[in-house]
Design a protein around this motif. Structure first.
Motif, PDB file in Angstrom:
ATOM      1  N   MET A  39     -18.889 -27.346  13.300  1.00 59.60           N
ATOM      2  CA  MET A  39     -18.984 -28.791  13.499  1.00 59.60           C
ATOM      3  C   MET A  39     -19.909 -29.408  12.445  1.00 59.60           C
ATOM      4  O   MET A  39     -19.648 -30.478  11.917  1.00 59.60           O
ATOM      5  N   MET A  40     -20.982 -28.698  12.145  1.00 68.64           N
ATOM      6  CA  MET A  40     -21.945 -29.191  11.167  1.00 68.64           C
ATOM      7  C   MET A  40     -21.316 -29.225   9.760  1.00 68.64           C
ATOM      8  O   MET A  40     -21.474 -30.206   9.024  1.00 68.64           O
ATOM      9  N   ILE A  41     -20.627 -28.164   9.397  1.00 70.04           N
ATOM     10  CA  ILE A  41     -19.962 -28.114   8.080  1.00 70.04           C
ATOM     11  C   ILE A  41     -18.970 -29.281   7.971  1.00 70.04           C
ATOM     12  O   ILE A  41     -18.857 -29.954   6.952  1.00 70.04           O
ATOM     13  N   SER A  42     -18.250 -29.516   9.085  1.00 66.67           N
ATOM     14  CA  SER A  42     -17.263 -30.592   9.112  1.00 66.67           C
ATOM     15  C   SER A  42     -17.953 -31.955   8.998  1.00 66.67           C
ATOM     16  O   SER A  42     -17.487 -32.847   8.285  1.00 66.67           O
TER      17      SER A  42
ATOM     18  N   GLY B 159     -12.416 -20.934  11.660  1.00 63.68           N
ATOM     19  CA  GLY B 159     -12.412 -20.515  13.073  1.00 63.68           C
ATOM     20  C   GLY B 159     -11.152 -20.865  13.837  1.00 63.68           C
ATOM     21  O   GLY B 159     -11.220 -21.102  15.040  1.00 63.68           O
ATOM     22  N   LYS B 160     -10.007 -20.911  13.133  1.00 65.59           N
ATOM     23  CA  LYS B 160      -8.733 -21.263  13.777  1.00 65.59           C
ATOM     24  C   LYS B 160      -8.840 -22.586  14.528  1.00 65.59           C
ATOM     25  O   LYS B 160      -8.281 -22.763  15.610  1.00 65.59           O
ATOM     26  N   ILE B 161      -9.648 -23.500  13.939  1.00 62.16           N
ATOM     27  CA  ILE B 161      -9.809 -24.830  14.531  1.00 62.16           C
ATOM     28  C   ILE B 161      -8.904 -25.785  13.753  1.00 62.16           C
ATOM     29  O   ILE B 161      -9.091 -25.983  12.555  1.00 62.16           O
ATOM     30  N   PRO B 162      -7.897 -26.339  14.413  1.00 60.34           N
ATOM     31  CA  PRO B 162      -6.945 -27.159  13.645  1.00 60.34           C
ATOM     32  C   PRO B 162      -7.508 -28.524  13.244  1.00 60.34           C
ATOM     33  O   PRO B 162      -7.169 -29.044  12.197  1.00 60.34           O
ATOM     34  N   TYR B 163      -8.367 -29.100  14.108  1.00 59.52           N
ATOM     35  CA  TYR B 163      -8.740 -30.497  13.903  1.00 59.52           C
ATOM     36  C   TYR B 163     -10.087 -30.658  13.206  1.00 59.52           C
ATOM     37  O   TYR B 163     -11.036 -29.922  13.482  1.00 59.52           O
ATOM     38  N   SER B 164     -10.165 -31.656  12.348  1.00 61.01           N
ATOM     39  CA  SER B 164     -11.456 -32.065  11.772  1.00 61.01           C
ATOM     40  C   SER B 164     -12.275 -32.714  12.883  1.00 61.01           C
ATOM     41  O   SER B 164     -11.770 -32.931  13.986  1.00 61.01           O
ATOM     42  N   ASN B 165     -13.524 -33.071  12.588  1.00 65.75           N
ATOM     43  CA  ASN B 165     -14.317 -33.782  13.602  1.00 65.75           C
ATOM     44  C   ASN B 165     -13.627 -35.089  13.996  1.00 65.75           C
ATOM     45  O   ASN B 165     -13.578 -35.462  15.165  1.00 65.75           O
ATOM     46  N   GLU B 166     -13.109 -35.775  12.966  1.00 60.06           N
ATOM     47  CA  GLU B 166     -12.400 -37.029  13.210  1.00 60.06           C
ATOM     48  C   GLU B 166     -11.149 -36.761  14.073  1.00 60.06           C
ATOM     49  O   GLU B 166     -10.880 -37.472  15.042  1.00 60.06           O
ATOM     50  N   GLY B 167     -10.414 -35.690  13.712  1.00 66.74           N
ATOM     51  CA  GLY B 167      -9.202 -35.324  14.462  1.00 66.74           C
ATOM     52  C   GLY B 167      -9.529 -34.971  15.905  1.00 66.74           C
ATOM     53  O   GLY B 167      -8.776 -35.319  16.836  1.00 66.74           O
ATOM     54  N   THR B 168     -10.649 -34.300  16.105  1.00 74.11           N
ATOM     55  CA  THR B 168     -11.062 -33.951  17.467  1.00 74.11           C
ATOM     56  C   THR B 168     -11.250 -35.203  18.308  1.00 74.11           C
ATOM     57  O   THR B 168     -10.813 -35.270  19.449  1.00 74.11           O
ATOM     58  N   LYS B 169     -11.908 -36.207  17.682  1.00 69.34           N
ATOM     59  CA  LYS B 169     -12.127 -37.466  18.412  1.00 69.34           C
ATOM     60  C   LYS B 169     -10.790 -38.120  18.772  1.00 69.34           C
ATOM     61  O   LYS B 169     -10.621 -38.652  19.868  1.00 69.34           O
TER      62      LYS B 169
END
Lengths: 74, 538
Positions: A39-42, B159-169
């Motif tokens: 999350m921090m890197i992002s 980490g197999k995380i598809p969404y950016s922070n913005e995408g998560t929101k």
């Protein structure tokens, strides 16, 4: 760059930036988990326009190492 | 409401984002979607959520298979697994799918959209056959913001995380909006002003030719607004107008303006006069027989909005957008926030027409005695066979009928199916009159084993027409034929069902017990009183 990384770290951990320094080992921060790290890197990339290449982001252990790899993008 | 998110990729960000606002099952990893569902001792089954949201990543599911026939086999298998885990007790949301990174260049360029369409087709089949399966509309939100800002290659590889922070929101926002719809009672009536609300400008000053409503500039904004309002009406929302104008001027707009999308018949109630808008609003609520808490009022004038807020606090009054270009989207937002339902019953689509017909019935009532009026309506009722759509409608009625509801039991479709399996009898009636069809508007649930009317409810559309006398007569005759001699019934008081407080007394039932909030009745089915009604069997 180091200050911005510390600011991002403080944001995701909800802690006072003063508790972190260049030598802080990120994985040793109490309660810190890998998801917060990602999350921090992002956050650095999306909000502060600081790019840390994928391999370096995985490799880096301390705040100082991250700062050394960080590149400001416009 | 306890919610679980399941995915074959890492959506822990989304879970964490939602956790502050909802009771979300904490993540124990990702990928083991079917194991979590099938294993009775899994964390998921221990937490026993009542809403399960699937956020599948189509690229991971296909695992490099990009020919259509192969994809079809894989998607078929995914949904047949889903079929094997589905439970009637829970609500399921499955997202539509979108490719994160796209398919390799040597494949057919249409394959992406074909695969996404096939996914949606199978999802829609499940939605048609299961009332508790819904679509989580993610792909349109993702397209709106752009894949580049929603997805992150870096997080994917970290980490197999598809969404950016913005995408998560964005994804968490879509889920929050969807869950909010599941948990709230939808509004029923959208009341609109005219000047600067469904057209630009002031009709009384500019005349028919001067109002802004066209295919260009500000006129196009208001034409789009009208198209959006029409879509809201098509989704079952009742429309009404309250405007300070000369009625003859507005009639002229309806007659002459070439760009008017909204016609007079789209509005179930219209008040174009110079009276106070709060008084007009009260009158409309009475005419439509609906509570003011089911009204949403849109007016560009802050003073009019404040007046309604102050005098009719039950009415929802959203702020009006400052910029005209935001106005069409504002209407869509109002619909999503206040009116959207999880499932659209066919009955809703015809609602505005039915309320307009009601206004005509009121007109026809003038000059007749009440009995002459009822007789002139030529009411017809029919006890209907219970198919899928009827069961949906009966569940919908249980969910939202407040006034003519003797026990106010909020049965879901699953509850109703379970009661049928347990020997309950459910009577449902379609009613029509010479002005039109009301659809399925009365339902009675009878616990045959205990010889008791468990639930009796009727839509307010047919209240006051003695249809209840016909319905109860029909139910009692059937139960007598089944061998019952005595029938019990109950009235349970709520804040809204006082109109039926004395219903069973009026139907000739005897009181057997009474407390402040509950009255118990019984009737000897062999000595039923003669009741008056003006309903013919169809």
């Amino acid at each position: 760059m180091k200050d911005e990384i510390i600011a991002a770290l403080a944001k995701v951990t909800n802690q006072d930036p003063a508790t972190f320094s260049e030598n802080t080992v990120i994985k040793d921060i109490p309660g810190f988990d890998s998801l917060q790290y990602v999350m921090m890197i992002s956050d650095l990339q999306e909000s502060r326009h600081i790019e840390i290449p994928l391999d370096k982001a995985i490799e880096a252990e301390t705040v100082g190492q991250l700062a050394a790899f960080a590149v400001k993008v416009s | 409401m306890k919610v679980a998110l399941l995915s074959n990729v890492n959506v822990d960000f989304v879970i964490r984002t939602l956790t502050g606002n909802f009771d979300v099952v904490p993540s124990t990893g990702y990928g083991d979607v079917w194991g979590q569902l099938l294993n009775p001792n899994s964390n998921l089954n221990r937490e026993n959520p009542n809403v399960i949201i699937f956020l599948p990543d189509i690229e991971q599911i296909l695992d490099g298979c990009y020919d259509f026939a192969g994809a079809v086999t894989i998607i078929d298998e995914w949904f047949s697994r889903f079929d094997s885990v589905i439970s009637r007790e829970k609500d399921y949301y499955i997202s539509d799918v979108i490719f994160r990174s796209g398919i390799p260049a040597d494949n057919d360029s249409m394959i992406e959209s074909d695969i996404c369409a096939y996914w949606l087709k199978l999802l829609e089949q499940r939605m048609a056959s299961h009332v508790n399966v819904h679509c989580l509309k993610l792909s349109s939100a993702i397209s709106e913001h752009g894949k580049i800002s929603v997805f992150s290659d870096k997080l994917w590889y970290m980490g197999k995380i598809p969404y950016s922070n913005e995408g998560t929101k964005i994804v968490a926002g879509v889920i929050s909006d969807t869950l909010a719809i599941l948990g709230r009672t939808p509004k029923k009536v959208l009341v609109l002003d005219l000047d600067n609300t469904i057209w630009g400008g002031v009709l009384g000053e500019s005349g028919v030719e001067g109002i802004e409503l066209s295919d260009d500039h500000i006129g196009a904004v208001f034409k789009k607004v009208q198209q959006n309002i029409k879509a809201v009406s098509n989704a079952g929302v009742i429309l009404a107008i309250i405007s300070k104008n000369n009625e003859s001027d507005v009639q002229e707009v309806w007659r002459k303006h070439p760009h008017m999308i909204l016609k007079r018949e789209d509005f179930a109630a219209v008040r174009i006069n110079w009276n106070d808008k709060a008084d007009n609003m009260r009158e409309i609520a009475e005419e439509l027989n609906l509570g003011l808490d089911s009204f949403v009022f849109i007016d560009d004038m802050p003073a009019e909005r404040d007046n309604i807020k102050a005098r009719l606090p039950g009415v929802t009054v959203p702020d009006f957008p400052e910029k005209k270009e935001d106005y069409p989207a504002f209407i869509e937002g109002v619909f999503k926030q206040y009116f959207m339902k999880t499932r659209l019953a066919d009955e809703d689509r015809a609602k505005t027409r039915q309320y307009a017909e009601n206004a005509m019935r009121k007109e026809a009532a003038k000059g007749l005695t009440y009995e002459e009026f009822l007789s002139s309506l030529k009411l017809e009722a029919e006890r209907v066979e219970l198919d899928d759509a009827k069961l949906d409608r009966i569940a919908q009625m249980h969910g939202k009928t407040n006034q003519f509801n003797l026990t106010t039991k909020r049965y879901t479709r699953q509850d109703i199916e379970r009661m049928l399996e347990n020997g309950f009898r459910i009577y449902a009636y379609n009613v029509r009159d010479k002005f039109g069809d009301y659809g399925l508007v009365a339902a009675v649930v009878v616990d045959v084993k205990n010889a008791e009317i468990d639930s009796f409810l009727m839509s307010c559309r047919v209240m006051g027409k003695l249809v209840e006398n016909y319905v109860i007569d029909d139910v009692e005759k059937d139960l007598l034929n089944l061998g019952l001699n005595t029938l019990h019934a109950k009235y349970i008081r709520t804040a809204k069902n006082s109109p039926v407080e004395k219903l069973f007394d009026g139907l000739g039932y005897n009181v057997t017990a009474k407390t402040e909030n509950e009255t118990c009745y019984e009737i000897d089915l062999n000595r039923r009183p003669e009741r008056k009604f003006f309903v013919n069997e169809r």
